[in-house]
Design an enzyme around this catalytic site. Structure first.
Site, PDB file in Angstrom:
ATOM      1  N   GLN A 137       0.830  -1.211   0.000  1.00 13.92           N
ATOM      2  CA  GLN A 137       0.000   0.000   0.000  1.00 13.92           C
ATOM      3  C   GLN A 137       0.866   1.263   0.000  1.00 13.92           C
ATOM      4  O   GLN A 137       0.480   2.298   0.549  1.00 13.92           O
ATOM      5  CB  GLN A 137      -0.956   0.000   1.194  1.00 13.92           C
ATOM      6  CG  GLN A 137      -2.152  -0.914   1.001  1.00 13.92           C
ATOM      7  CD  GLN A 137      -3.022  -0.497  -0.195  1.00 13.92           C
ATOM      8  OE1 GLN A 137      -3.091   0.665  -0.570  1.00 13.92           O
ATOM      9  NE2 GLN A 137      -3.672  -1.469  -0.807  1.00 13.92           N
ATOM     10  N   SER A 138       2.017   1.212  -0.670  1.00 13.65           N
ATOM     11  CA  SER A 138       2.913   2.370  -0.708  1.00 13.65           C
ATOM     12  C   SER A 138       2.332   3.517  -1.551  1.00 13.65           C
ATOM     13  O   SER A 138       1.972   3.322  -2.721  1.00 13.65           O
ATOM     14  CB  SER A 138       4.258   1.943  -1.313  1.00 13.65           C
ATOM     15  OG  SER A 138       5.008   3.074  -1.690  1.00 13.65           O
ATOM     16  N   ASN A 139       2.279   4.690  -0.949  1.00 10.32           N
ATOM     17  CA  ASN A 139       1.884   5.886  -1.703  1.00 10.32           C
ATOM     18  C   ASN A 139       2.959   6.277  -2.704  1.00 10.32           C
ATOM     19  O   ASN A 139       2.669   6.746  -3.805  1.00 10.32           O
ATOM     20  CB  ASN A 139       1.668   7.059  -0.744  1.00 10.32           C
ATOM     21  CG  ASN A 139       0.546   6.806   0.230  1.00 10.32           C
ATOM     22  OD1 ASN A 139      -0.595   6.640  -0.177  1.00 10.32           O
ATOM     23  ND2 ASN A 139       0.864   6.759   1.515  1.00 10.32           N
TER      24      ASN A 139
END
Ligand SMILES: Cc1ncc(COP(=O)(O)O)c(C=O)c1O
Length: 330
Positions: free
Chosen positions: A74-76
Site C-alpha cells: 500500500q505504498s503511496n
C-alpha cells in the site's frame, strides 16, 4: 551539475490557516497553518510528487525509459511513481513487499490503473526490498530497458530537493519563523525541509515506524540534500517525535483516529491513518502537553496518503466498529 526540476506536482501548494482546529488545540488565531501537499496535482496527490519533480528530471536527463521503485503493497510512493511514469510516457516497474494475493484495493489498485508492472516479493524488511529492486534494475538493464532506480520512498538527496522547494514556499508564505511538523517515513521530506530552512530546530518529524533508526538517516540526508541544493549545512540536531508509532508501521492508533476525526470535523480536511494522521497526533500531543506554545507559528505539512483510508484494513477502525487488523502486512 544541477538539473531543472519538472513541475509535475503543480507546486506551489496552498498554505491555509487552520483557525478552527487551532482554537480546539488552544492556539492563538493565525498560529496554526496547514501546507496542502496532499493537493499536488497528479496521481491522487501527496508529498511524493515534489520528490518526483526532481527524480523524473534526473531520469529524463540520463535518457532512462523505465522508472523502477518499490515499497509496501500500500505504498503511496509506488502509486505516485506509477502515475508520474504514465504522465511522462515512461514504463514503470514496481517491486512490492507483499504477496500476489494482496487485496486489490487502495494504492495497489491505483498502481494497476496507472499501468505499472508489479513484482511481488513477499519481503518484510527494507533491506530485502532494496536488494530485490536492485536485482530488477539489473534485469531490465540487461534487456536494454534503460531503467532508472528510485530508492524506497524517493528519499535520496535528489528526491529530497523537492522539500527544499517546499521549505522555500513556507518561508515565503508563512508569517514569523514557523516550526514545521511532518510525518517522517523514509526521511526525505524531513531532511529536505531541514536543508531548505537551514536549521533542524525548525522541523519536527513524527516517526511513523517505516524505517529503523530514522534519526540517523535524516541526520545524514539533510546535509547531503543541502549540498545538492548548493546551500549551507543545516545547524542543530534532528528533532523526532517517536511516541506515535503504536504497534508498528501502519498500525492503527487511537491518537491517530482522534486526530483524523478532529481535523475532518474542524477543517473538512482528510488525513490518512499511516502517515499524516500520526503526524497530526504528534502535533496535538505536543500542543496539549505544552511542548508547543499557543503563539508559536506552526505549519503542519499534509503529506497526503488518502488511498489507504479506503482500504478494508482501516474501515471498521475509522468508523468506530472495532479494531483494524494489527501492524503486519501493510
Ligand atoms: C502520505 C505520506 N506521508 C508521509 C510520508 C513520509 O515521507 P518520507 O518518506 O519522505 O519520510 C510518506 C512516505 O511514504 C507518505 O506516503
Amino acid at each position: 551539475m544541477t538539473i531543472d526540476a519538472l513541475n509535475l506536482s503543480g507546486a506551489p501548494t496552498p498554505l491555509q490557516r487552520a483557525d478552527r482546529l487551532g482554537r480546539e488545540l488552544g492556539f492563538q488565531p493565525g498560529a496554526l497553518m496547514i501546507k496542502r501537499d496532499d493537493l499536488t496535482v497528479f496521481g491522487v496527490g501527496g508529498n511524493k510528487a515534489r520528490k518526483l519533480d526532481h527524480l523524473c528530471a534526473d531520469a529524463r536527463n540520463r535518457g532512462c525509459r523505465t522508472l523502477v521503485t518499490g515499497g509496501a503493497v500500500q505504498s503511496n510512493h509506488v502509486r505516485m511513481t506509477a502515475a508520474a511514469a504514465a504522465m511522462l510516457g515512461l514504463e514503470c516497474v514496481v517491486v512490492l513487499g507483499g504477496r500476489e494475493d494482496s487485496p486489490m484495493e487502495g494504492n495497489l489498485l491505483l498502481d494497476r490503473v496507472f499501468g505499472a508492472r508489479t513484482v511481488f516479493t513477499g519481503a518484510v524488511y527494507s533491506d530485502e526490498l532494496e536488494e530485490a529492486i536492485a536485482e530488477e534494475v539489473d534485469r531490465l538493464d540487461s534487456r536494454g530497458e534503460a531503467p532508472y532506480l528510485i530508492p524506497l520512498g524517493g528519499s535520496s538527496p535528489i528526491g529530497a530537493l523537492g522539500y527544499v522547494d517546499a521549505a522555500r514556499e513556507i518561508a515565503a508564505e508563512a508569517s514569523g519563523a514557523p516550526v514545521v511538523y511532518t510525518a517522517c517515513g523514509s526521511g526525505g521530506t524531513h531532511a529536505g525541509l531541514v536543508a531548505g530552512l537551514g536549521d533542524h530546530a525548525r522541523v519536527v518529524g513524527v516517526d511513523v515506524g517505516a524505517v529503523r533508526d530514522i534519526g540517523t538517516k535524516v541526520a545524514s540526508l539533510a546535509p547531503m540534500t543541502a549540498a545538492a541544493a548548493g546551500m549551507a549545512e543545516p545547524r542543530g540536531e534532528v528533532r523526532l517525535v517517536s511516541g506515535q508509532i503504536g504497534r508498528g508501521y501502519g498500525a492503527p492508533t487511537e491518537a491517530a483516529r482522534e486526530a483524523i476525526l478532529l481535523v475532518a470535523r474542524t477543517e473538512g480536511i482528510v488525513l490518512d491513518p499511516v502517515y499524516s494522521g500520526k503526524a497530526m497526533a504528534g502535533l496535538v500531543a505536543d500542543r496539549r502537553e505544552g511542548r508547543l506554545g499557543s503563539d508559536q507559528p506552526t505549519v503542519f505539512v499534509h503529506t497526503g496518503g488518502l488511498p489507504a483510508l479506503f482500504t478494508s484494513r482501516y474501515r471498521d477502525w475509522l468508523a468506530g466498529n472495532g479494531n483494524a487488523v494489527a501492524s503486519d502486512g501493510q
